[in-house]
Design a protein around this motif. Structure first.
Motif, PDB file in Angstrom:
ATOM      1  N   SER A   1       0.833  -1.202   0.000  1.00 13.29           N
ATOM      2  CA  SER A   1       0.000   0.000   0.000  1.00 13.29           C
ATOM      3  C   SER A   1       0.864   1.247   0.000  1.00 13.29           C
ATOM      4  N   GLU A   2       0.284   2.347  -0.454  1.00 15.05           N
ATOM      5  CA  GLU A   2       1.009   3.615  -0.467  1.00 15.05           C
ATOM      6  C   GLU A   2       1.333   4.073   0.951  1.00 15.05           C
ATOM      7  N   ALA A   3       0.433   3.775   1.889  1.00 12.67           N
ATOM      8  CA  ALA A   3       0.664   4.165   3.279  1.00 12.67           C
ATOM      9  C   ALA A   3       1.862   3.417   3.860  1.00 12.67           C
ATOM     10  N   HIS A   4       1.959   2.120   3.544  1.00  8.57           N
ATOM     11  CA  HIS A   4       3.090   1.325   4.033  1.00  8.57           C
ATOM     12  C   HIS A   4       4.392   1.810   3.410  1.00  8.57           C
ATOM     13  N   LYS A   5       4.344   2.096   2.129  1.00 18.31           N
ATOM     14  CA  LYS A   5       5.541   2.560   1.418  1.00 18.31           C
ATOM     15  C   LYS A   5       6.016   3.905   1.989  1.00 18.31           C
ATOM     16  N   ALA A   6       5.062   4.801   2.258  1.00 12.97           N
ATOM     17  CA  ALA A   6       5.426   6.119   2.788  1.00 12.97           C
ATOM     18  C   ALA A   6       6.037   6.000   4.183  1.00 12.97           C
ATOM     19  N   LEU A   7       5.445   5.151   5.021  1.00 10.92           N
ATOM     20  CA  LEU A   7       5.984   4.968   6.373  1.00 10.92           C
ATOM     21  C   LEU A   7       7.384   4.370   6.323  1.00 10.92           C
ATOM     22  N   LYS A   8       7.582   3.407   5.462  1.00  8.07           N
ATOM     23  CA  LYS A   8       8.885   2.744   5.334  1.00  8.07           C
ATOM     24  C   LYS A   8       9.975   3.758   4.975  1.00  8.07           C
ATOM     25  N   HIS A   9       9.699   4.622   4.018  1.00  9.26           N
ATOM     26  CA  HIS A   9      10.716   5.596   3.594  1.00  9.26           C
ATOM     27  C   HIS A   9      10.917   6.680   4.656  1.00  9.26           C
ATOM     28  N   TRP A  10       9.847   7.026   5.371  1.00 10.13           N
ATOM     29  CA  TRP A  10       9.974   8.015   6.448  1.00 10.13           C
ATOM     30  C   TRP A  10      10.846   7.468   7.570  1.00 10.13           C
ATOM     31  N   VAL A  11      10.633   6.216   7.945  1.00 13.70           N
ATOM     32  CA  VAL A  11      11.441   5.598   9.001  1.00 13.70           C
ATOM     33  C   VAL A  11      12.906   5.554   8.587  1.00 13.70           C
ATOM     34  N   ALA A  12      13.183   5.175   7.339  1.00  9.16           N
ATOM     35  CA  ALA A  12      14.566   5.087   6.861  1.00  9.16           C
ATOM     36  C   ALA A  12      15.289   6.426   6.966  1.00  9.16           C
ATOM     37  N   LYS A  13      14.548   7.527   6.797  1.00 15.09           N
ATOM     38  CA  LYS A  13      15.152   8.857   6.845  1.00 15.09           C
ATOM     39  C   LYS A  13      15.252   9.413   8.265  1.00 15.09           C
ATOM     40  N   ASN A  14      14.667   8.710   9.230  1.00 10.01           N
ATOM     41  CA  ASN A  14      14.635   9.219  10.607  1.00 10.01           C
ATOM     42  C   ASN A  14      15.143   8.166  11.596  1.00 10.01           C
ATOM     43  N   PRO A  15      16.434   7.871  11.568  1.00 10.77           N
ATOM     44  CA  PRO A  15      16.982   6.820  12.438  1.00 10.77           C
ATOM     45  C   PRO A  15      16.829   7.096  13.927  1.00 10.77           C
ATOM     46  N   HIS A  16      16.571   8.349  14.303  1.00 14.51           N
ATOM     47  CA  HIS A  16      16.448   8.673  15.727  1.00 14.51           C
ATOM     48  C   HIS A  16      15.251   7.977  16.373  1.00 14.51           C
ATOM     49  N   ILE A  17      14.279   7.548  15.584  1.00 16.54           N
ATOM     50  CA  ILE A  17      13.069   6.960  16.182  1.00 16.54           C
ATOM     51  C   ILE A  17      13.346   5.599  16.829  1.00 16.54           C
TER      52      ILE A  17
ATOM     53  N   GLY B   1       9.654 -10.684  23.473  1.00 17.40           N
ATOM     54  CA  GLY B   1      10.783  -9.755  23.561  1.00 17.40           C
ATOM     55  C   GLY B   1      10.924  -8.852  22.356  1.00 17.40           C
ATOM     56  N   VAL B   2       9.805  -8.520  21.721  1.00 14.70           N
ATOM     57  CA  VAL B   2       9.844  -7.650  20.538  1.00 14.70           C
ATOM     58  C   VAL B   2       9.578  -6.214  20.952  1.00 14.70           C
ATOM     59  N   ARG B   3      10.501  -5.338  20.627  1.00  7.93           N
ATOM     60  CA  ARG B   3      10.322  -3.922  20.943  1.00  7.93           C
ATOM     61  C   ARG B   3       9.396  -3.293  19.913  1.00  7.93           C
ATOM     62  N   VAL B   4       8.408  -2.545  20.397  1.00  7.09           N
ATOM     63  CA  VAL B   4       7.427  -1.898  19.528  1.00  7.09           C
ATOM     64  C   VAL B   4       7.495  -0.394  19.748  1.00  7.09           C
ATOM     65  N   ILE B   5       7.571   0.372  18.650  1.00  2.17           N
ATOM     66  CA  ILE B   5       7.651   1.824  18.735  1.00  2.17           C
ATOM     67  C   ILE B   5       6.454   2.425  18.006  1.00  2.17           C
ATOM     68  N   LEU B   6       5.694   3.229  18.720  1.00  2.00           N
ATOM     69  CA  LEU B   6       4.530   3.921  18.144  1.00  2.00           C
ATOM     70  C   LEU B   6       4.985   5.298  17.676  1.00  2.00           C
ATOM     71  N   VAL B   7       4.693   5.614  16.416  1.00  3.30           N
ATOM     72  CA  VAL B   7       5.121   6.907  15.865  1.00  3.30           C
ATOM     73  C   VAL B   7       3.919   7.663  15.300  1.00  3.30           C
ATOM     74  N   ALA B   8       4.049   8.978  15.255  1.00  3.51           N
ATOM     75  CA  ALA B   8       3.070   9.826  14.615  1.00  3.51           C
ATOM     76  C   ALA B   8       3.790  10.518  13.459  1.00  3.51           C
ATOM     77  N   ARG B   9       3.622   9.960  12.282  1.00  2.00           N
ATOM     78  CA  ARG B   9       4.330  10.495  11.108  1.00  2.00           C
ATOM     79  C   ARG B   9       3.685  11.780  10.649  1.00  2.00           C
ATOM     80  N   PRO B  10       4.487  12.825  10.375  1.00  2.00           N
ATOM     81  CA  PRO B  10       3.909  14.077   9.878  1.00  2.00           C
ATOM     82  C   PRO B  10       3.136  13.851   8.585  1.00  2.00           C
ATOM     83  N   SER B  11       1.995  14.490   8.457  1.00  2.00           N
ATOM     84  CA  SER B  11       1.209  14.359   7.233  1.00  2.00           C
ATOM     85  C   SER B  11       1.828  15.178   6.129  1.00  2.00           C
ATOM     86  N   GLY B  12       1.535  14.755   4.895  1.00  2.00           N
ATOM     87  CA  GLY B  12       2.030  15.501   3.750  1.00  2.00           C
ATOM     88  C   GLY B  12       3.374  15.052   3.274  1.00  2.00           C
TER      89      GLY B  12
END
Length: 260
Positions: A137-153, A249-260
């Motif tokens: 999905s486009e939503a999954h693709k967008a989140l994936k690329h956003w995460v890759a650009k933001n290693p601090h998360i 033992g799986v670490r889960v991180i909840l994020v709020a990705r900026p829109s747009g």
């Protein structure tokens, strides 16, 4: 360890420092047995952990590094010690010849006298269907690329550079994002806001697989197996899946990705 021995009625309270000598004696004995038999034996003393950090103390560094990398390192960082201890603990449980080791030292296996741990919840059978099988999905693709650009998360002490997407394992599996560094790697599975509960559950199990694969590849390269996998999501996990993630033992991180 001290609390567990008391729970089982096997020992009175002992100050943690008193465990260093017997722990070292166990490690030395297994190293000697390995030398004599030629059989690779995981250091059993890796199971003795610090109550605050949940990892062995620095006295175990020599045994961990001798077993995993043959480097006999005595000064590991906390991150290195945690990764090596987690890998070693898995191998302790998988090792099949503990009874032969006990007989070698004229010790007997304890049976039928150790109280079992009580589970708070009834185990739930894993779901094996209900996830998306179509194109990404486009939503999954967008989140994936956003995460890759933001290693601090991933909230790591390692200063990661932007990650790679669709990172290929030797098994032909692909992690959504991989952050690489000489001091460790983090594989990330992402699930966007529109992911179903079944998809989120699948993501938890994917993290279990990716962490095992990542550590296996690092071991194959004779590197410290400091490899982690985590799940990044955009909505809260249901309670049953939070319990599952904790259990595995799986670490889960909840994020709020900026829109747009």
């Amino acid at each position: 360890m001290d609390a567990e021995l008391q729970r089982r009625g096997l020992l009175h309270h002992v100050h943690y420092a008193a465990y260093r000598f017997p722990a070292g004696a166990i490690g030395d004995a297994l190293l000697q047995t390995e030398k004599e038999t030629g059989e690779k034996i995981p250091p059993l003393n890796a199971l003795i952990v610090n109550a605050d950090k949940g990892i062995p103390g620095d006295g175990c560094d020599y045994y961990l590094s001798s077993y995993l990398t043959k480097s006999a390192e005595r000064h590991l960082s906390d991150a290195q010690r945690r990764a090596m201890a987690e890998e070693t603990m898995e191998e302790v449980w998988r090792f099949r010849n503990w009874e032969q080791i006990l007989r070698r030292y004229k010790l007997k296996l304890i049976k039928d006298c150790i109280p079992s741990l009580e589970l708070d919840d009834t185990p739930k059978k894993p779901r094996k269907s209900g996830w998306a099988i179509g194109p990404e999905s486009e939503a999954h693709k967008a989140l994936k690329h956003w995460v890759a650009k933001n290693p601090h998360i991933v909230k790591s002490k390692i200063s990661f550079k932007p990650g790679s997407t669709e990172w290929l394992f030797a098994s032909s599996d692909r992690a959504d994002v991989m952050f690489e560094h000489k001091d460790g790697c983090v594989a990330v599975e992402v699930k966007s806001l529109d992911a179903s509960d079944a998809e989120l559950e699948r993501g938890i199990y994917q993290c279990v697989k990716y962490q095992a694969l990542l550590r296996a590849e690092l071991k194959a390269e004779n590197k410290i197996p400091y490899g982690l996998a985590m799940l990044v999501i955009e909505r809260r996990l249901p309670l049953d899946l939070r319990n599952l993630a904790d259990l595995l033992g799986v670490r889960v991180i909840l994020v709020a990705r900026p829109s747009g």
